[in-house]
Design a protein around this motif. Structure first.
Motif, PDB file in Angstrom:
ATOM      1  N   GLU A 138      45.140  62.469  54.059  1.00  0.00           N
ATOM      2  CA  GLU A 138      45.249  62.464  55.520  1.00  0.00           C
ATOM      3  C   GLU A 138      45.572  61.067  56.051  1.00  0.00           C
ATOM      4  N   PHE A 139      46.190  61.046  57.238  1.00  0.00           N
ATOM      5  CA  PHE A 139      46.671  59.799  57.828  1.00  0.00           C
ATOM      6  C   PHE A 139      46.443  59.769  59.335  1.00  0.00           C
ATOM      7  N   TYR A 140      46.120  58.577  59.835  1.00  0.00           N
ATOM      8  CA  TYR A 140      46.047  58.256  61.262  1.00  0.00           C
ATOM      9  C   TYR A 140      44.781  58.798  61.944  1.00  0.00           C
ATOM     10  N   LEU A 141      43.861  57.889  62.170  1.00  0.00           N
ATOM     11  CA  LEU A 141      42.666  58.189  62.946  1.00  0.00           C
ATOM     12  C   LEU A 141      42.516  57.115  64.019  1.00  0.00           C
ATOM     13  N   LEU A 142      41.921  55.978  63.666  1.00  0.00           N
ATOM     14  CA  LEU A 142      41.844  54.872  64.632  1.00  0.00           C
ATOM     15  C   LEU A 142      43.234  54.349  64.987  1.00  0.00           C
ATOM     16  N   SER A 143      44.164  54.494  64.061  1.00  0.00           N
ATOM     17  CA  SER A 143      45.533  54.024  64.313  1.00  0.00           C
ATOM     18  C   SER A 143      46.211  54.786  65.447  1.00  0.00           C
ATOM     19  N   LEU A 144      45.583  55.863  65.905  1.00  0.00           N
ATOM     20  CA  LEU A 144      46.141  56.598  67.043  1.00  0.00           C
ATOM     21  C   LEU A 144      46.102  55.778  68.337  1.00  0.00           C
ATOM     22  N   VAL A 145      45.335  54.670  68.345  1.00  0.00           N
ATOM     23  CA  VAL A 145      45.323  53.808  69.538  1.00  0.00           C
ATOM     24  C   VAL A 145      46.704  53.221  69.795  1.00  0.00           C
ATOM     25  N   SER A 146      47.549  53.204  68.760  1.00  0.00           N
ATOM     26  CA  SER A 146      48.907  52.677  68.927  1.00  0.00           C
ATOM     27  C   SER A 146      49.720  53.508  69.919  1.00  0.00           C
ATOM     28  N   PHE A 147      49.284  54.763  70.159  1.00  0.00           N
ATOM     29  CA  PHE A 147      49.971  55.611  71.135  1.00  0.00           C
ATOM     30  C   PHE A 147      50.085  54.928  72.494  1.00  0.00           C
ATOM     31  N   PHE A 148      49.082  54.109  72.802  1.00  0.00           N
ATOM     32  CA  PHE A 148      49.072  53.446  74.106  1.00  0.00           C
ATOM     33  C   PHE A 148      50.339  52.623  74.312  1.00  0.00           C
ATOM     34  N   TRP A 149      50.786  51.931  73.260  1.00  0.00           N
ATOM     35  CA  TRP A 149      51.946  51.048  73.402  1.00  0.00           C
ATOM     36  C   TRP A 149      53.235  51.838  73.590  1.00  0.00           C
ATOM     37  N   PRO A 164      34.636  60.145  53.591  1.00  0.00           N
ATOM     38  CA  PRO A 164      35.715  61.148  53.441  1.00  0.00           C
ATOM     39  C   PRO A 164      35.697  62.241  54.502  1.00  0.00           C
ATOM     40  N   TYR A 165      34.531  62.532  55.053  1.00  0.00           N
ATOM     41  CA  TYR A 165      34.424  63.590  56.064  1.00  0.00           C
ATOM     42  C   TYR A 165      35.333  63.318  57.270  1.00  0.00           C
ATOM     43  N   LEU A 166      35.584  62.044  57.553  1.00  0.00           N
ATOM     44  CA  LEU A 166      36.405  61.685  58.709  1.00  0.00           C
ATOM     45  C   LEU A 166      37.860  62.130  58.566  1.00  0.00           C
ATOM     46  N   LYS A 167      38.264  62.418  57.344  1.00  0.00           N
ATOM     47  CA  LYS A 167      39.665  62.792  57.117  1.00  0.00           C
ATOM     48  C   LYS A 167      40.076  64.021  57.935  1.00  0.00           C
ATOM     49  N   LYS A 168      39.158  64.928  58.149  1.00  0.00           N
ATOM     50  CA  LYS A 168      39.512  66.148  58.876  1.00  0.00           C
ATOM     51  C   LYS A 168      39.912  65.854  60.325  1.00  0.00           C
ATOM     52  N   TYR A 169      39.522  64.684  60.846  1.00  0.00           N
ATOM     53  CA  TYR A 169      39.861  64.323  62.225  1.00  0.00           C
ATOM     54  C   TYR A 169      41.154  63.505  62.316  1.00  0.00           C
ATOM     55  N   ALA A 170      41.832  63.348  61.189  1.00  0.00           N
ATOM     56  CA  ALA A 170      43.102  62.632  61.177  1.00  0.00           C
ATOM     57  C   ALA A 170      44.182  63.442  61.897  1.00  0.00           C
ATOM     58  N   TRP A 171      45.264  62.761  62.205  1.00  0.00           N
ATOM     59  CA  TRP A 171      46.381  63.416  62.892  1.00  0.00           C
ATOM     60  C   TRP A 171      47.120  64.367  61.954  1.00  0.00           C
ATOM     61  N   VAL A 172      47.489  63.891  60.758  1.00  0.00           N
ATOM     62  CA  VAL A 172      48.296  64.716  59.859  1.00  0.00           C
ATOM     63  C   VAL A 172      47.740  64.713  58.439  1.00  0.00           C
ATOM     64  N   SER A 173      48.130  65.729  57.708  1.00  0.00           N
ATOM     65  CA  SER A 173      47.818  65.832  56.291  1.00  0.00           C
ATOM     66  C   SER A 173      49.132  65.994  55.523  1.00  0.00           C
ATOM     67  N   VAL A 174      49.223  65.344  54.374  1.00  0.00           N
ATOM     68  CA  VAL A 174      50.341  65.551  53.447  1.00  0.00           C
ATOM     69  C   VAL A 174      49.807  66.378  52.285  1.00  0.00           C
ATOM     70  N   ILE A 175      50.420  67.518  52.036  1.00  0.00           N
ATOM     71  CA  ILE A 175      49.913  68.472  51.057  1.00  0.00           C
ATOM     72  C   ILE A 175      50.939  68.718  49.972  1.00  0.00           C
ATOM     73  N   LYS A 176      50.466  68.784  48.725  1.00  0.00           N
ATOM     74  CA  LYS A 176      51.343  69.102  47.604  1.00  0.00           C
ATOM     75  C   LYS A 176      50.765  70.299  46.863  1.00  0.00           C
ATOM     76  N   PHE A 177      51.538  71.374  46.822  1.00  0.00           N
ATOM     77  CA  PHE A 177      51.161  72.586  46.101  1.00  0.00           C
ATOM     78  C   PHE A 177      51.958  72.668  44.805  1.00  0.00           C
ATOM     79  N   LYS A 178      51.264  72.826  43.677  1.00  0.00           N
ATOM     80  CA  LYS A 178      51.938  72.920  42.378  1.00  0.00           C
ATOM     81  C   LYS A 178      51.868  74.344  41.860  1.00  0.00           C
ATOM     82  N   LYS A 179      53.029  74.871  41.439  1.00  0.00           N
ATOM     83  CA  LYS A 179      53.078  76.255  40.974  1.00  0.00           C
ATOM     84  C   LYS A 179      52.400  76.407  39.613  1.00  0.00           C
TER      85      LYS A 179
END
Length: 257
Positions: free
Chosen positions: A202-213, A242-257
């Motif tokens: 997961e990516f972007y939690l506190l970094s969401l403050v950049s939206f202001f700019w 790690p629990y904070l990850k669920k509050y992130a903006w996006v998730s990158v997911i990889k599914f392997k067959k």
């Protein structure tokens, strides 16, 4: 049979809404917010997850204006890309021609629920902010059907847990279609059941403050500096809590067959 008819009717209605929205977006131009590099860190993580692309056959679902399609082709892949928007497909074709990779990109006007390719056609399936636009009950089985036995799929998707983000979404309905919904982990887990394994970050939690700019001053330099600085802090927080990850903006997911 009646239920199936209702589902088909709902699906066609949804497709009309999505197509109209993204056709208009293609004509007006892509949002500057993403040109500022809002998802750059997560995008590069996707690129690493994809690995070597030379001679790989890739299906890109929801190709938009073709930026990633061209990048795939330049990395040596053979790209089939689809989009619900005919206008976006035209932009992708133009971009492929301008970049000299027209022969490596096949761009088709097609929805993500109605993918008409034979079984085991692709080494990789990729989608950027696309699953949350789709009916996952239909899409789930399509993904594994289309992948070769050793194939995998990579997606970048918005998450539905952050109350501040969800408030922002409610106050900016013009930025999205009324039919899209950010994803929850139980939905991703339902897709994962069709695969041998999966992983996510997961990516972007506190970094969401950049939206202001962006929304306050339209200052790209400060936007990038702020996001980069707070992304380092986010990475540290996600490791220790790690629990904070669920509050992130996006998730990158990889599914392997």
């Amino acid at each position: 049979m009646l239920q199936n008819n209702i589902n088909q009717k709902d699906l066609k209605s949804r497709h009309k809404i999505e197509e109209k929205f993204h056709d208009e977006k293609a004509i007006k131009g892509v949002d500057d917010f993403y040109k500022f590099g809002a998802l750059e860190q997560a995008d590069e993580y996707c690129w690493v997850a994809l690995g070597t692309l030379k001679n790989k056959r890739i299906l890109e679902i929801g190709c938009g204006e073709g930026l990633v399609s061209v990048r795939f082709a330049k990395a040596g892949a053979f790209v089939t890309c689809i989009d619900i928007s005919g206008e976006m497909i035209e932009l992708t074709k133009q971009r492929a021609t301008q970049n000299g990779v027209k022969h490596k990109i096949k761009a088709l006007h097609m929805s993500g629920e109605e993918i008409s390719f034979p079984d085991h056609s692709f080494d990789i399936i990729y989608g950027h902010s696309i699953l949350h636009h789709l009916n996952l009950d239909i899409t789930n089985e399509q993904l594994t059907r289309l992948l070769k036995p050793d194939g995998f799929a990579v997606f970048l998707e918005p998450l539905d847990y952050n109350p501040i983000l969800n408030t922002f979404r409610r106050f900016t309905p013009h930025r999205r279609t009324p039919t899209e919904r950010p994803l929850r982990f139980e939905q991703l887990e339902s897709i994962a059941k069709h695969f041998s394994s999966w992983e996510h970050d997961e990516f972007y939690l506190l970094s969401l403050v950049s939206f202001f700019w962006y929304y306050g001053l339209k200052n790209e330099k400060l936007f990038r500096i702020t996001q980069k600085l707070f992304s380092y802090i986010d990475s540290f927080l996600f490791k220790v809590i790690p629990y904070l990850k669920k509050y992130a903006w996006v998730s990158v997911i990889k599914f392997k067959k």
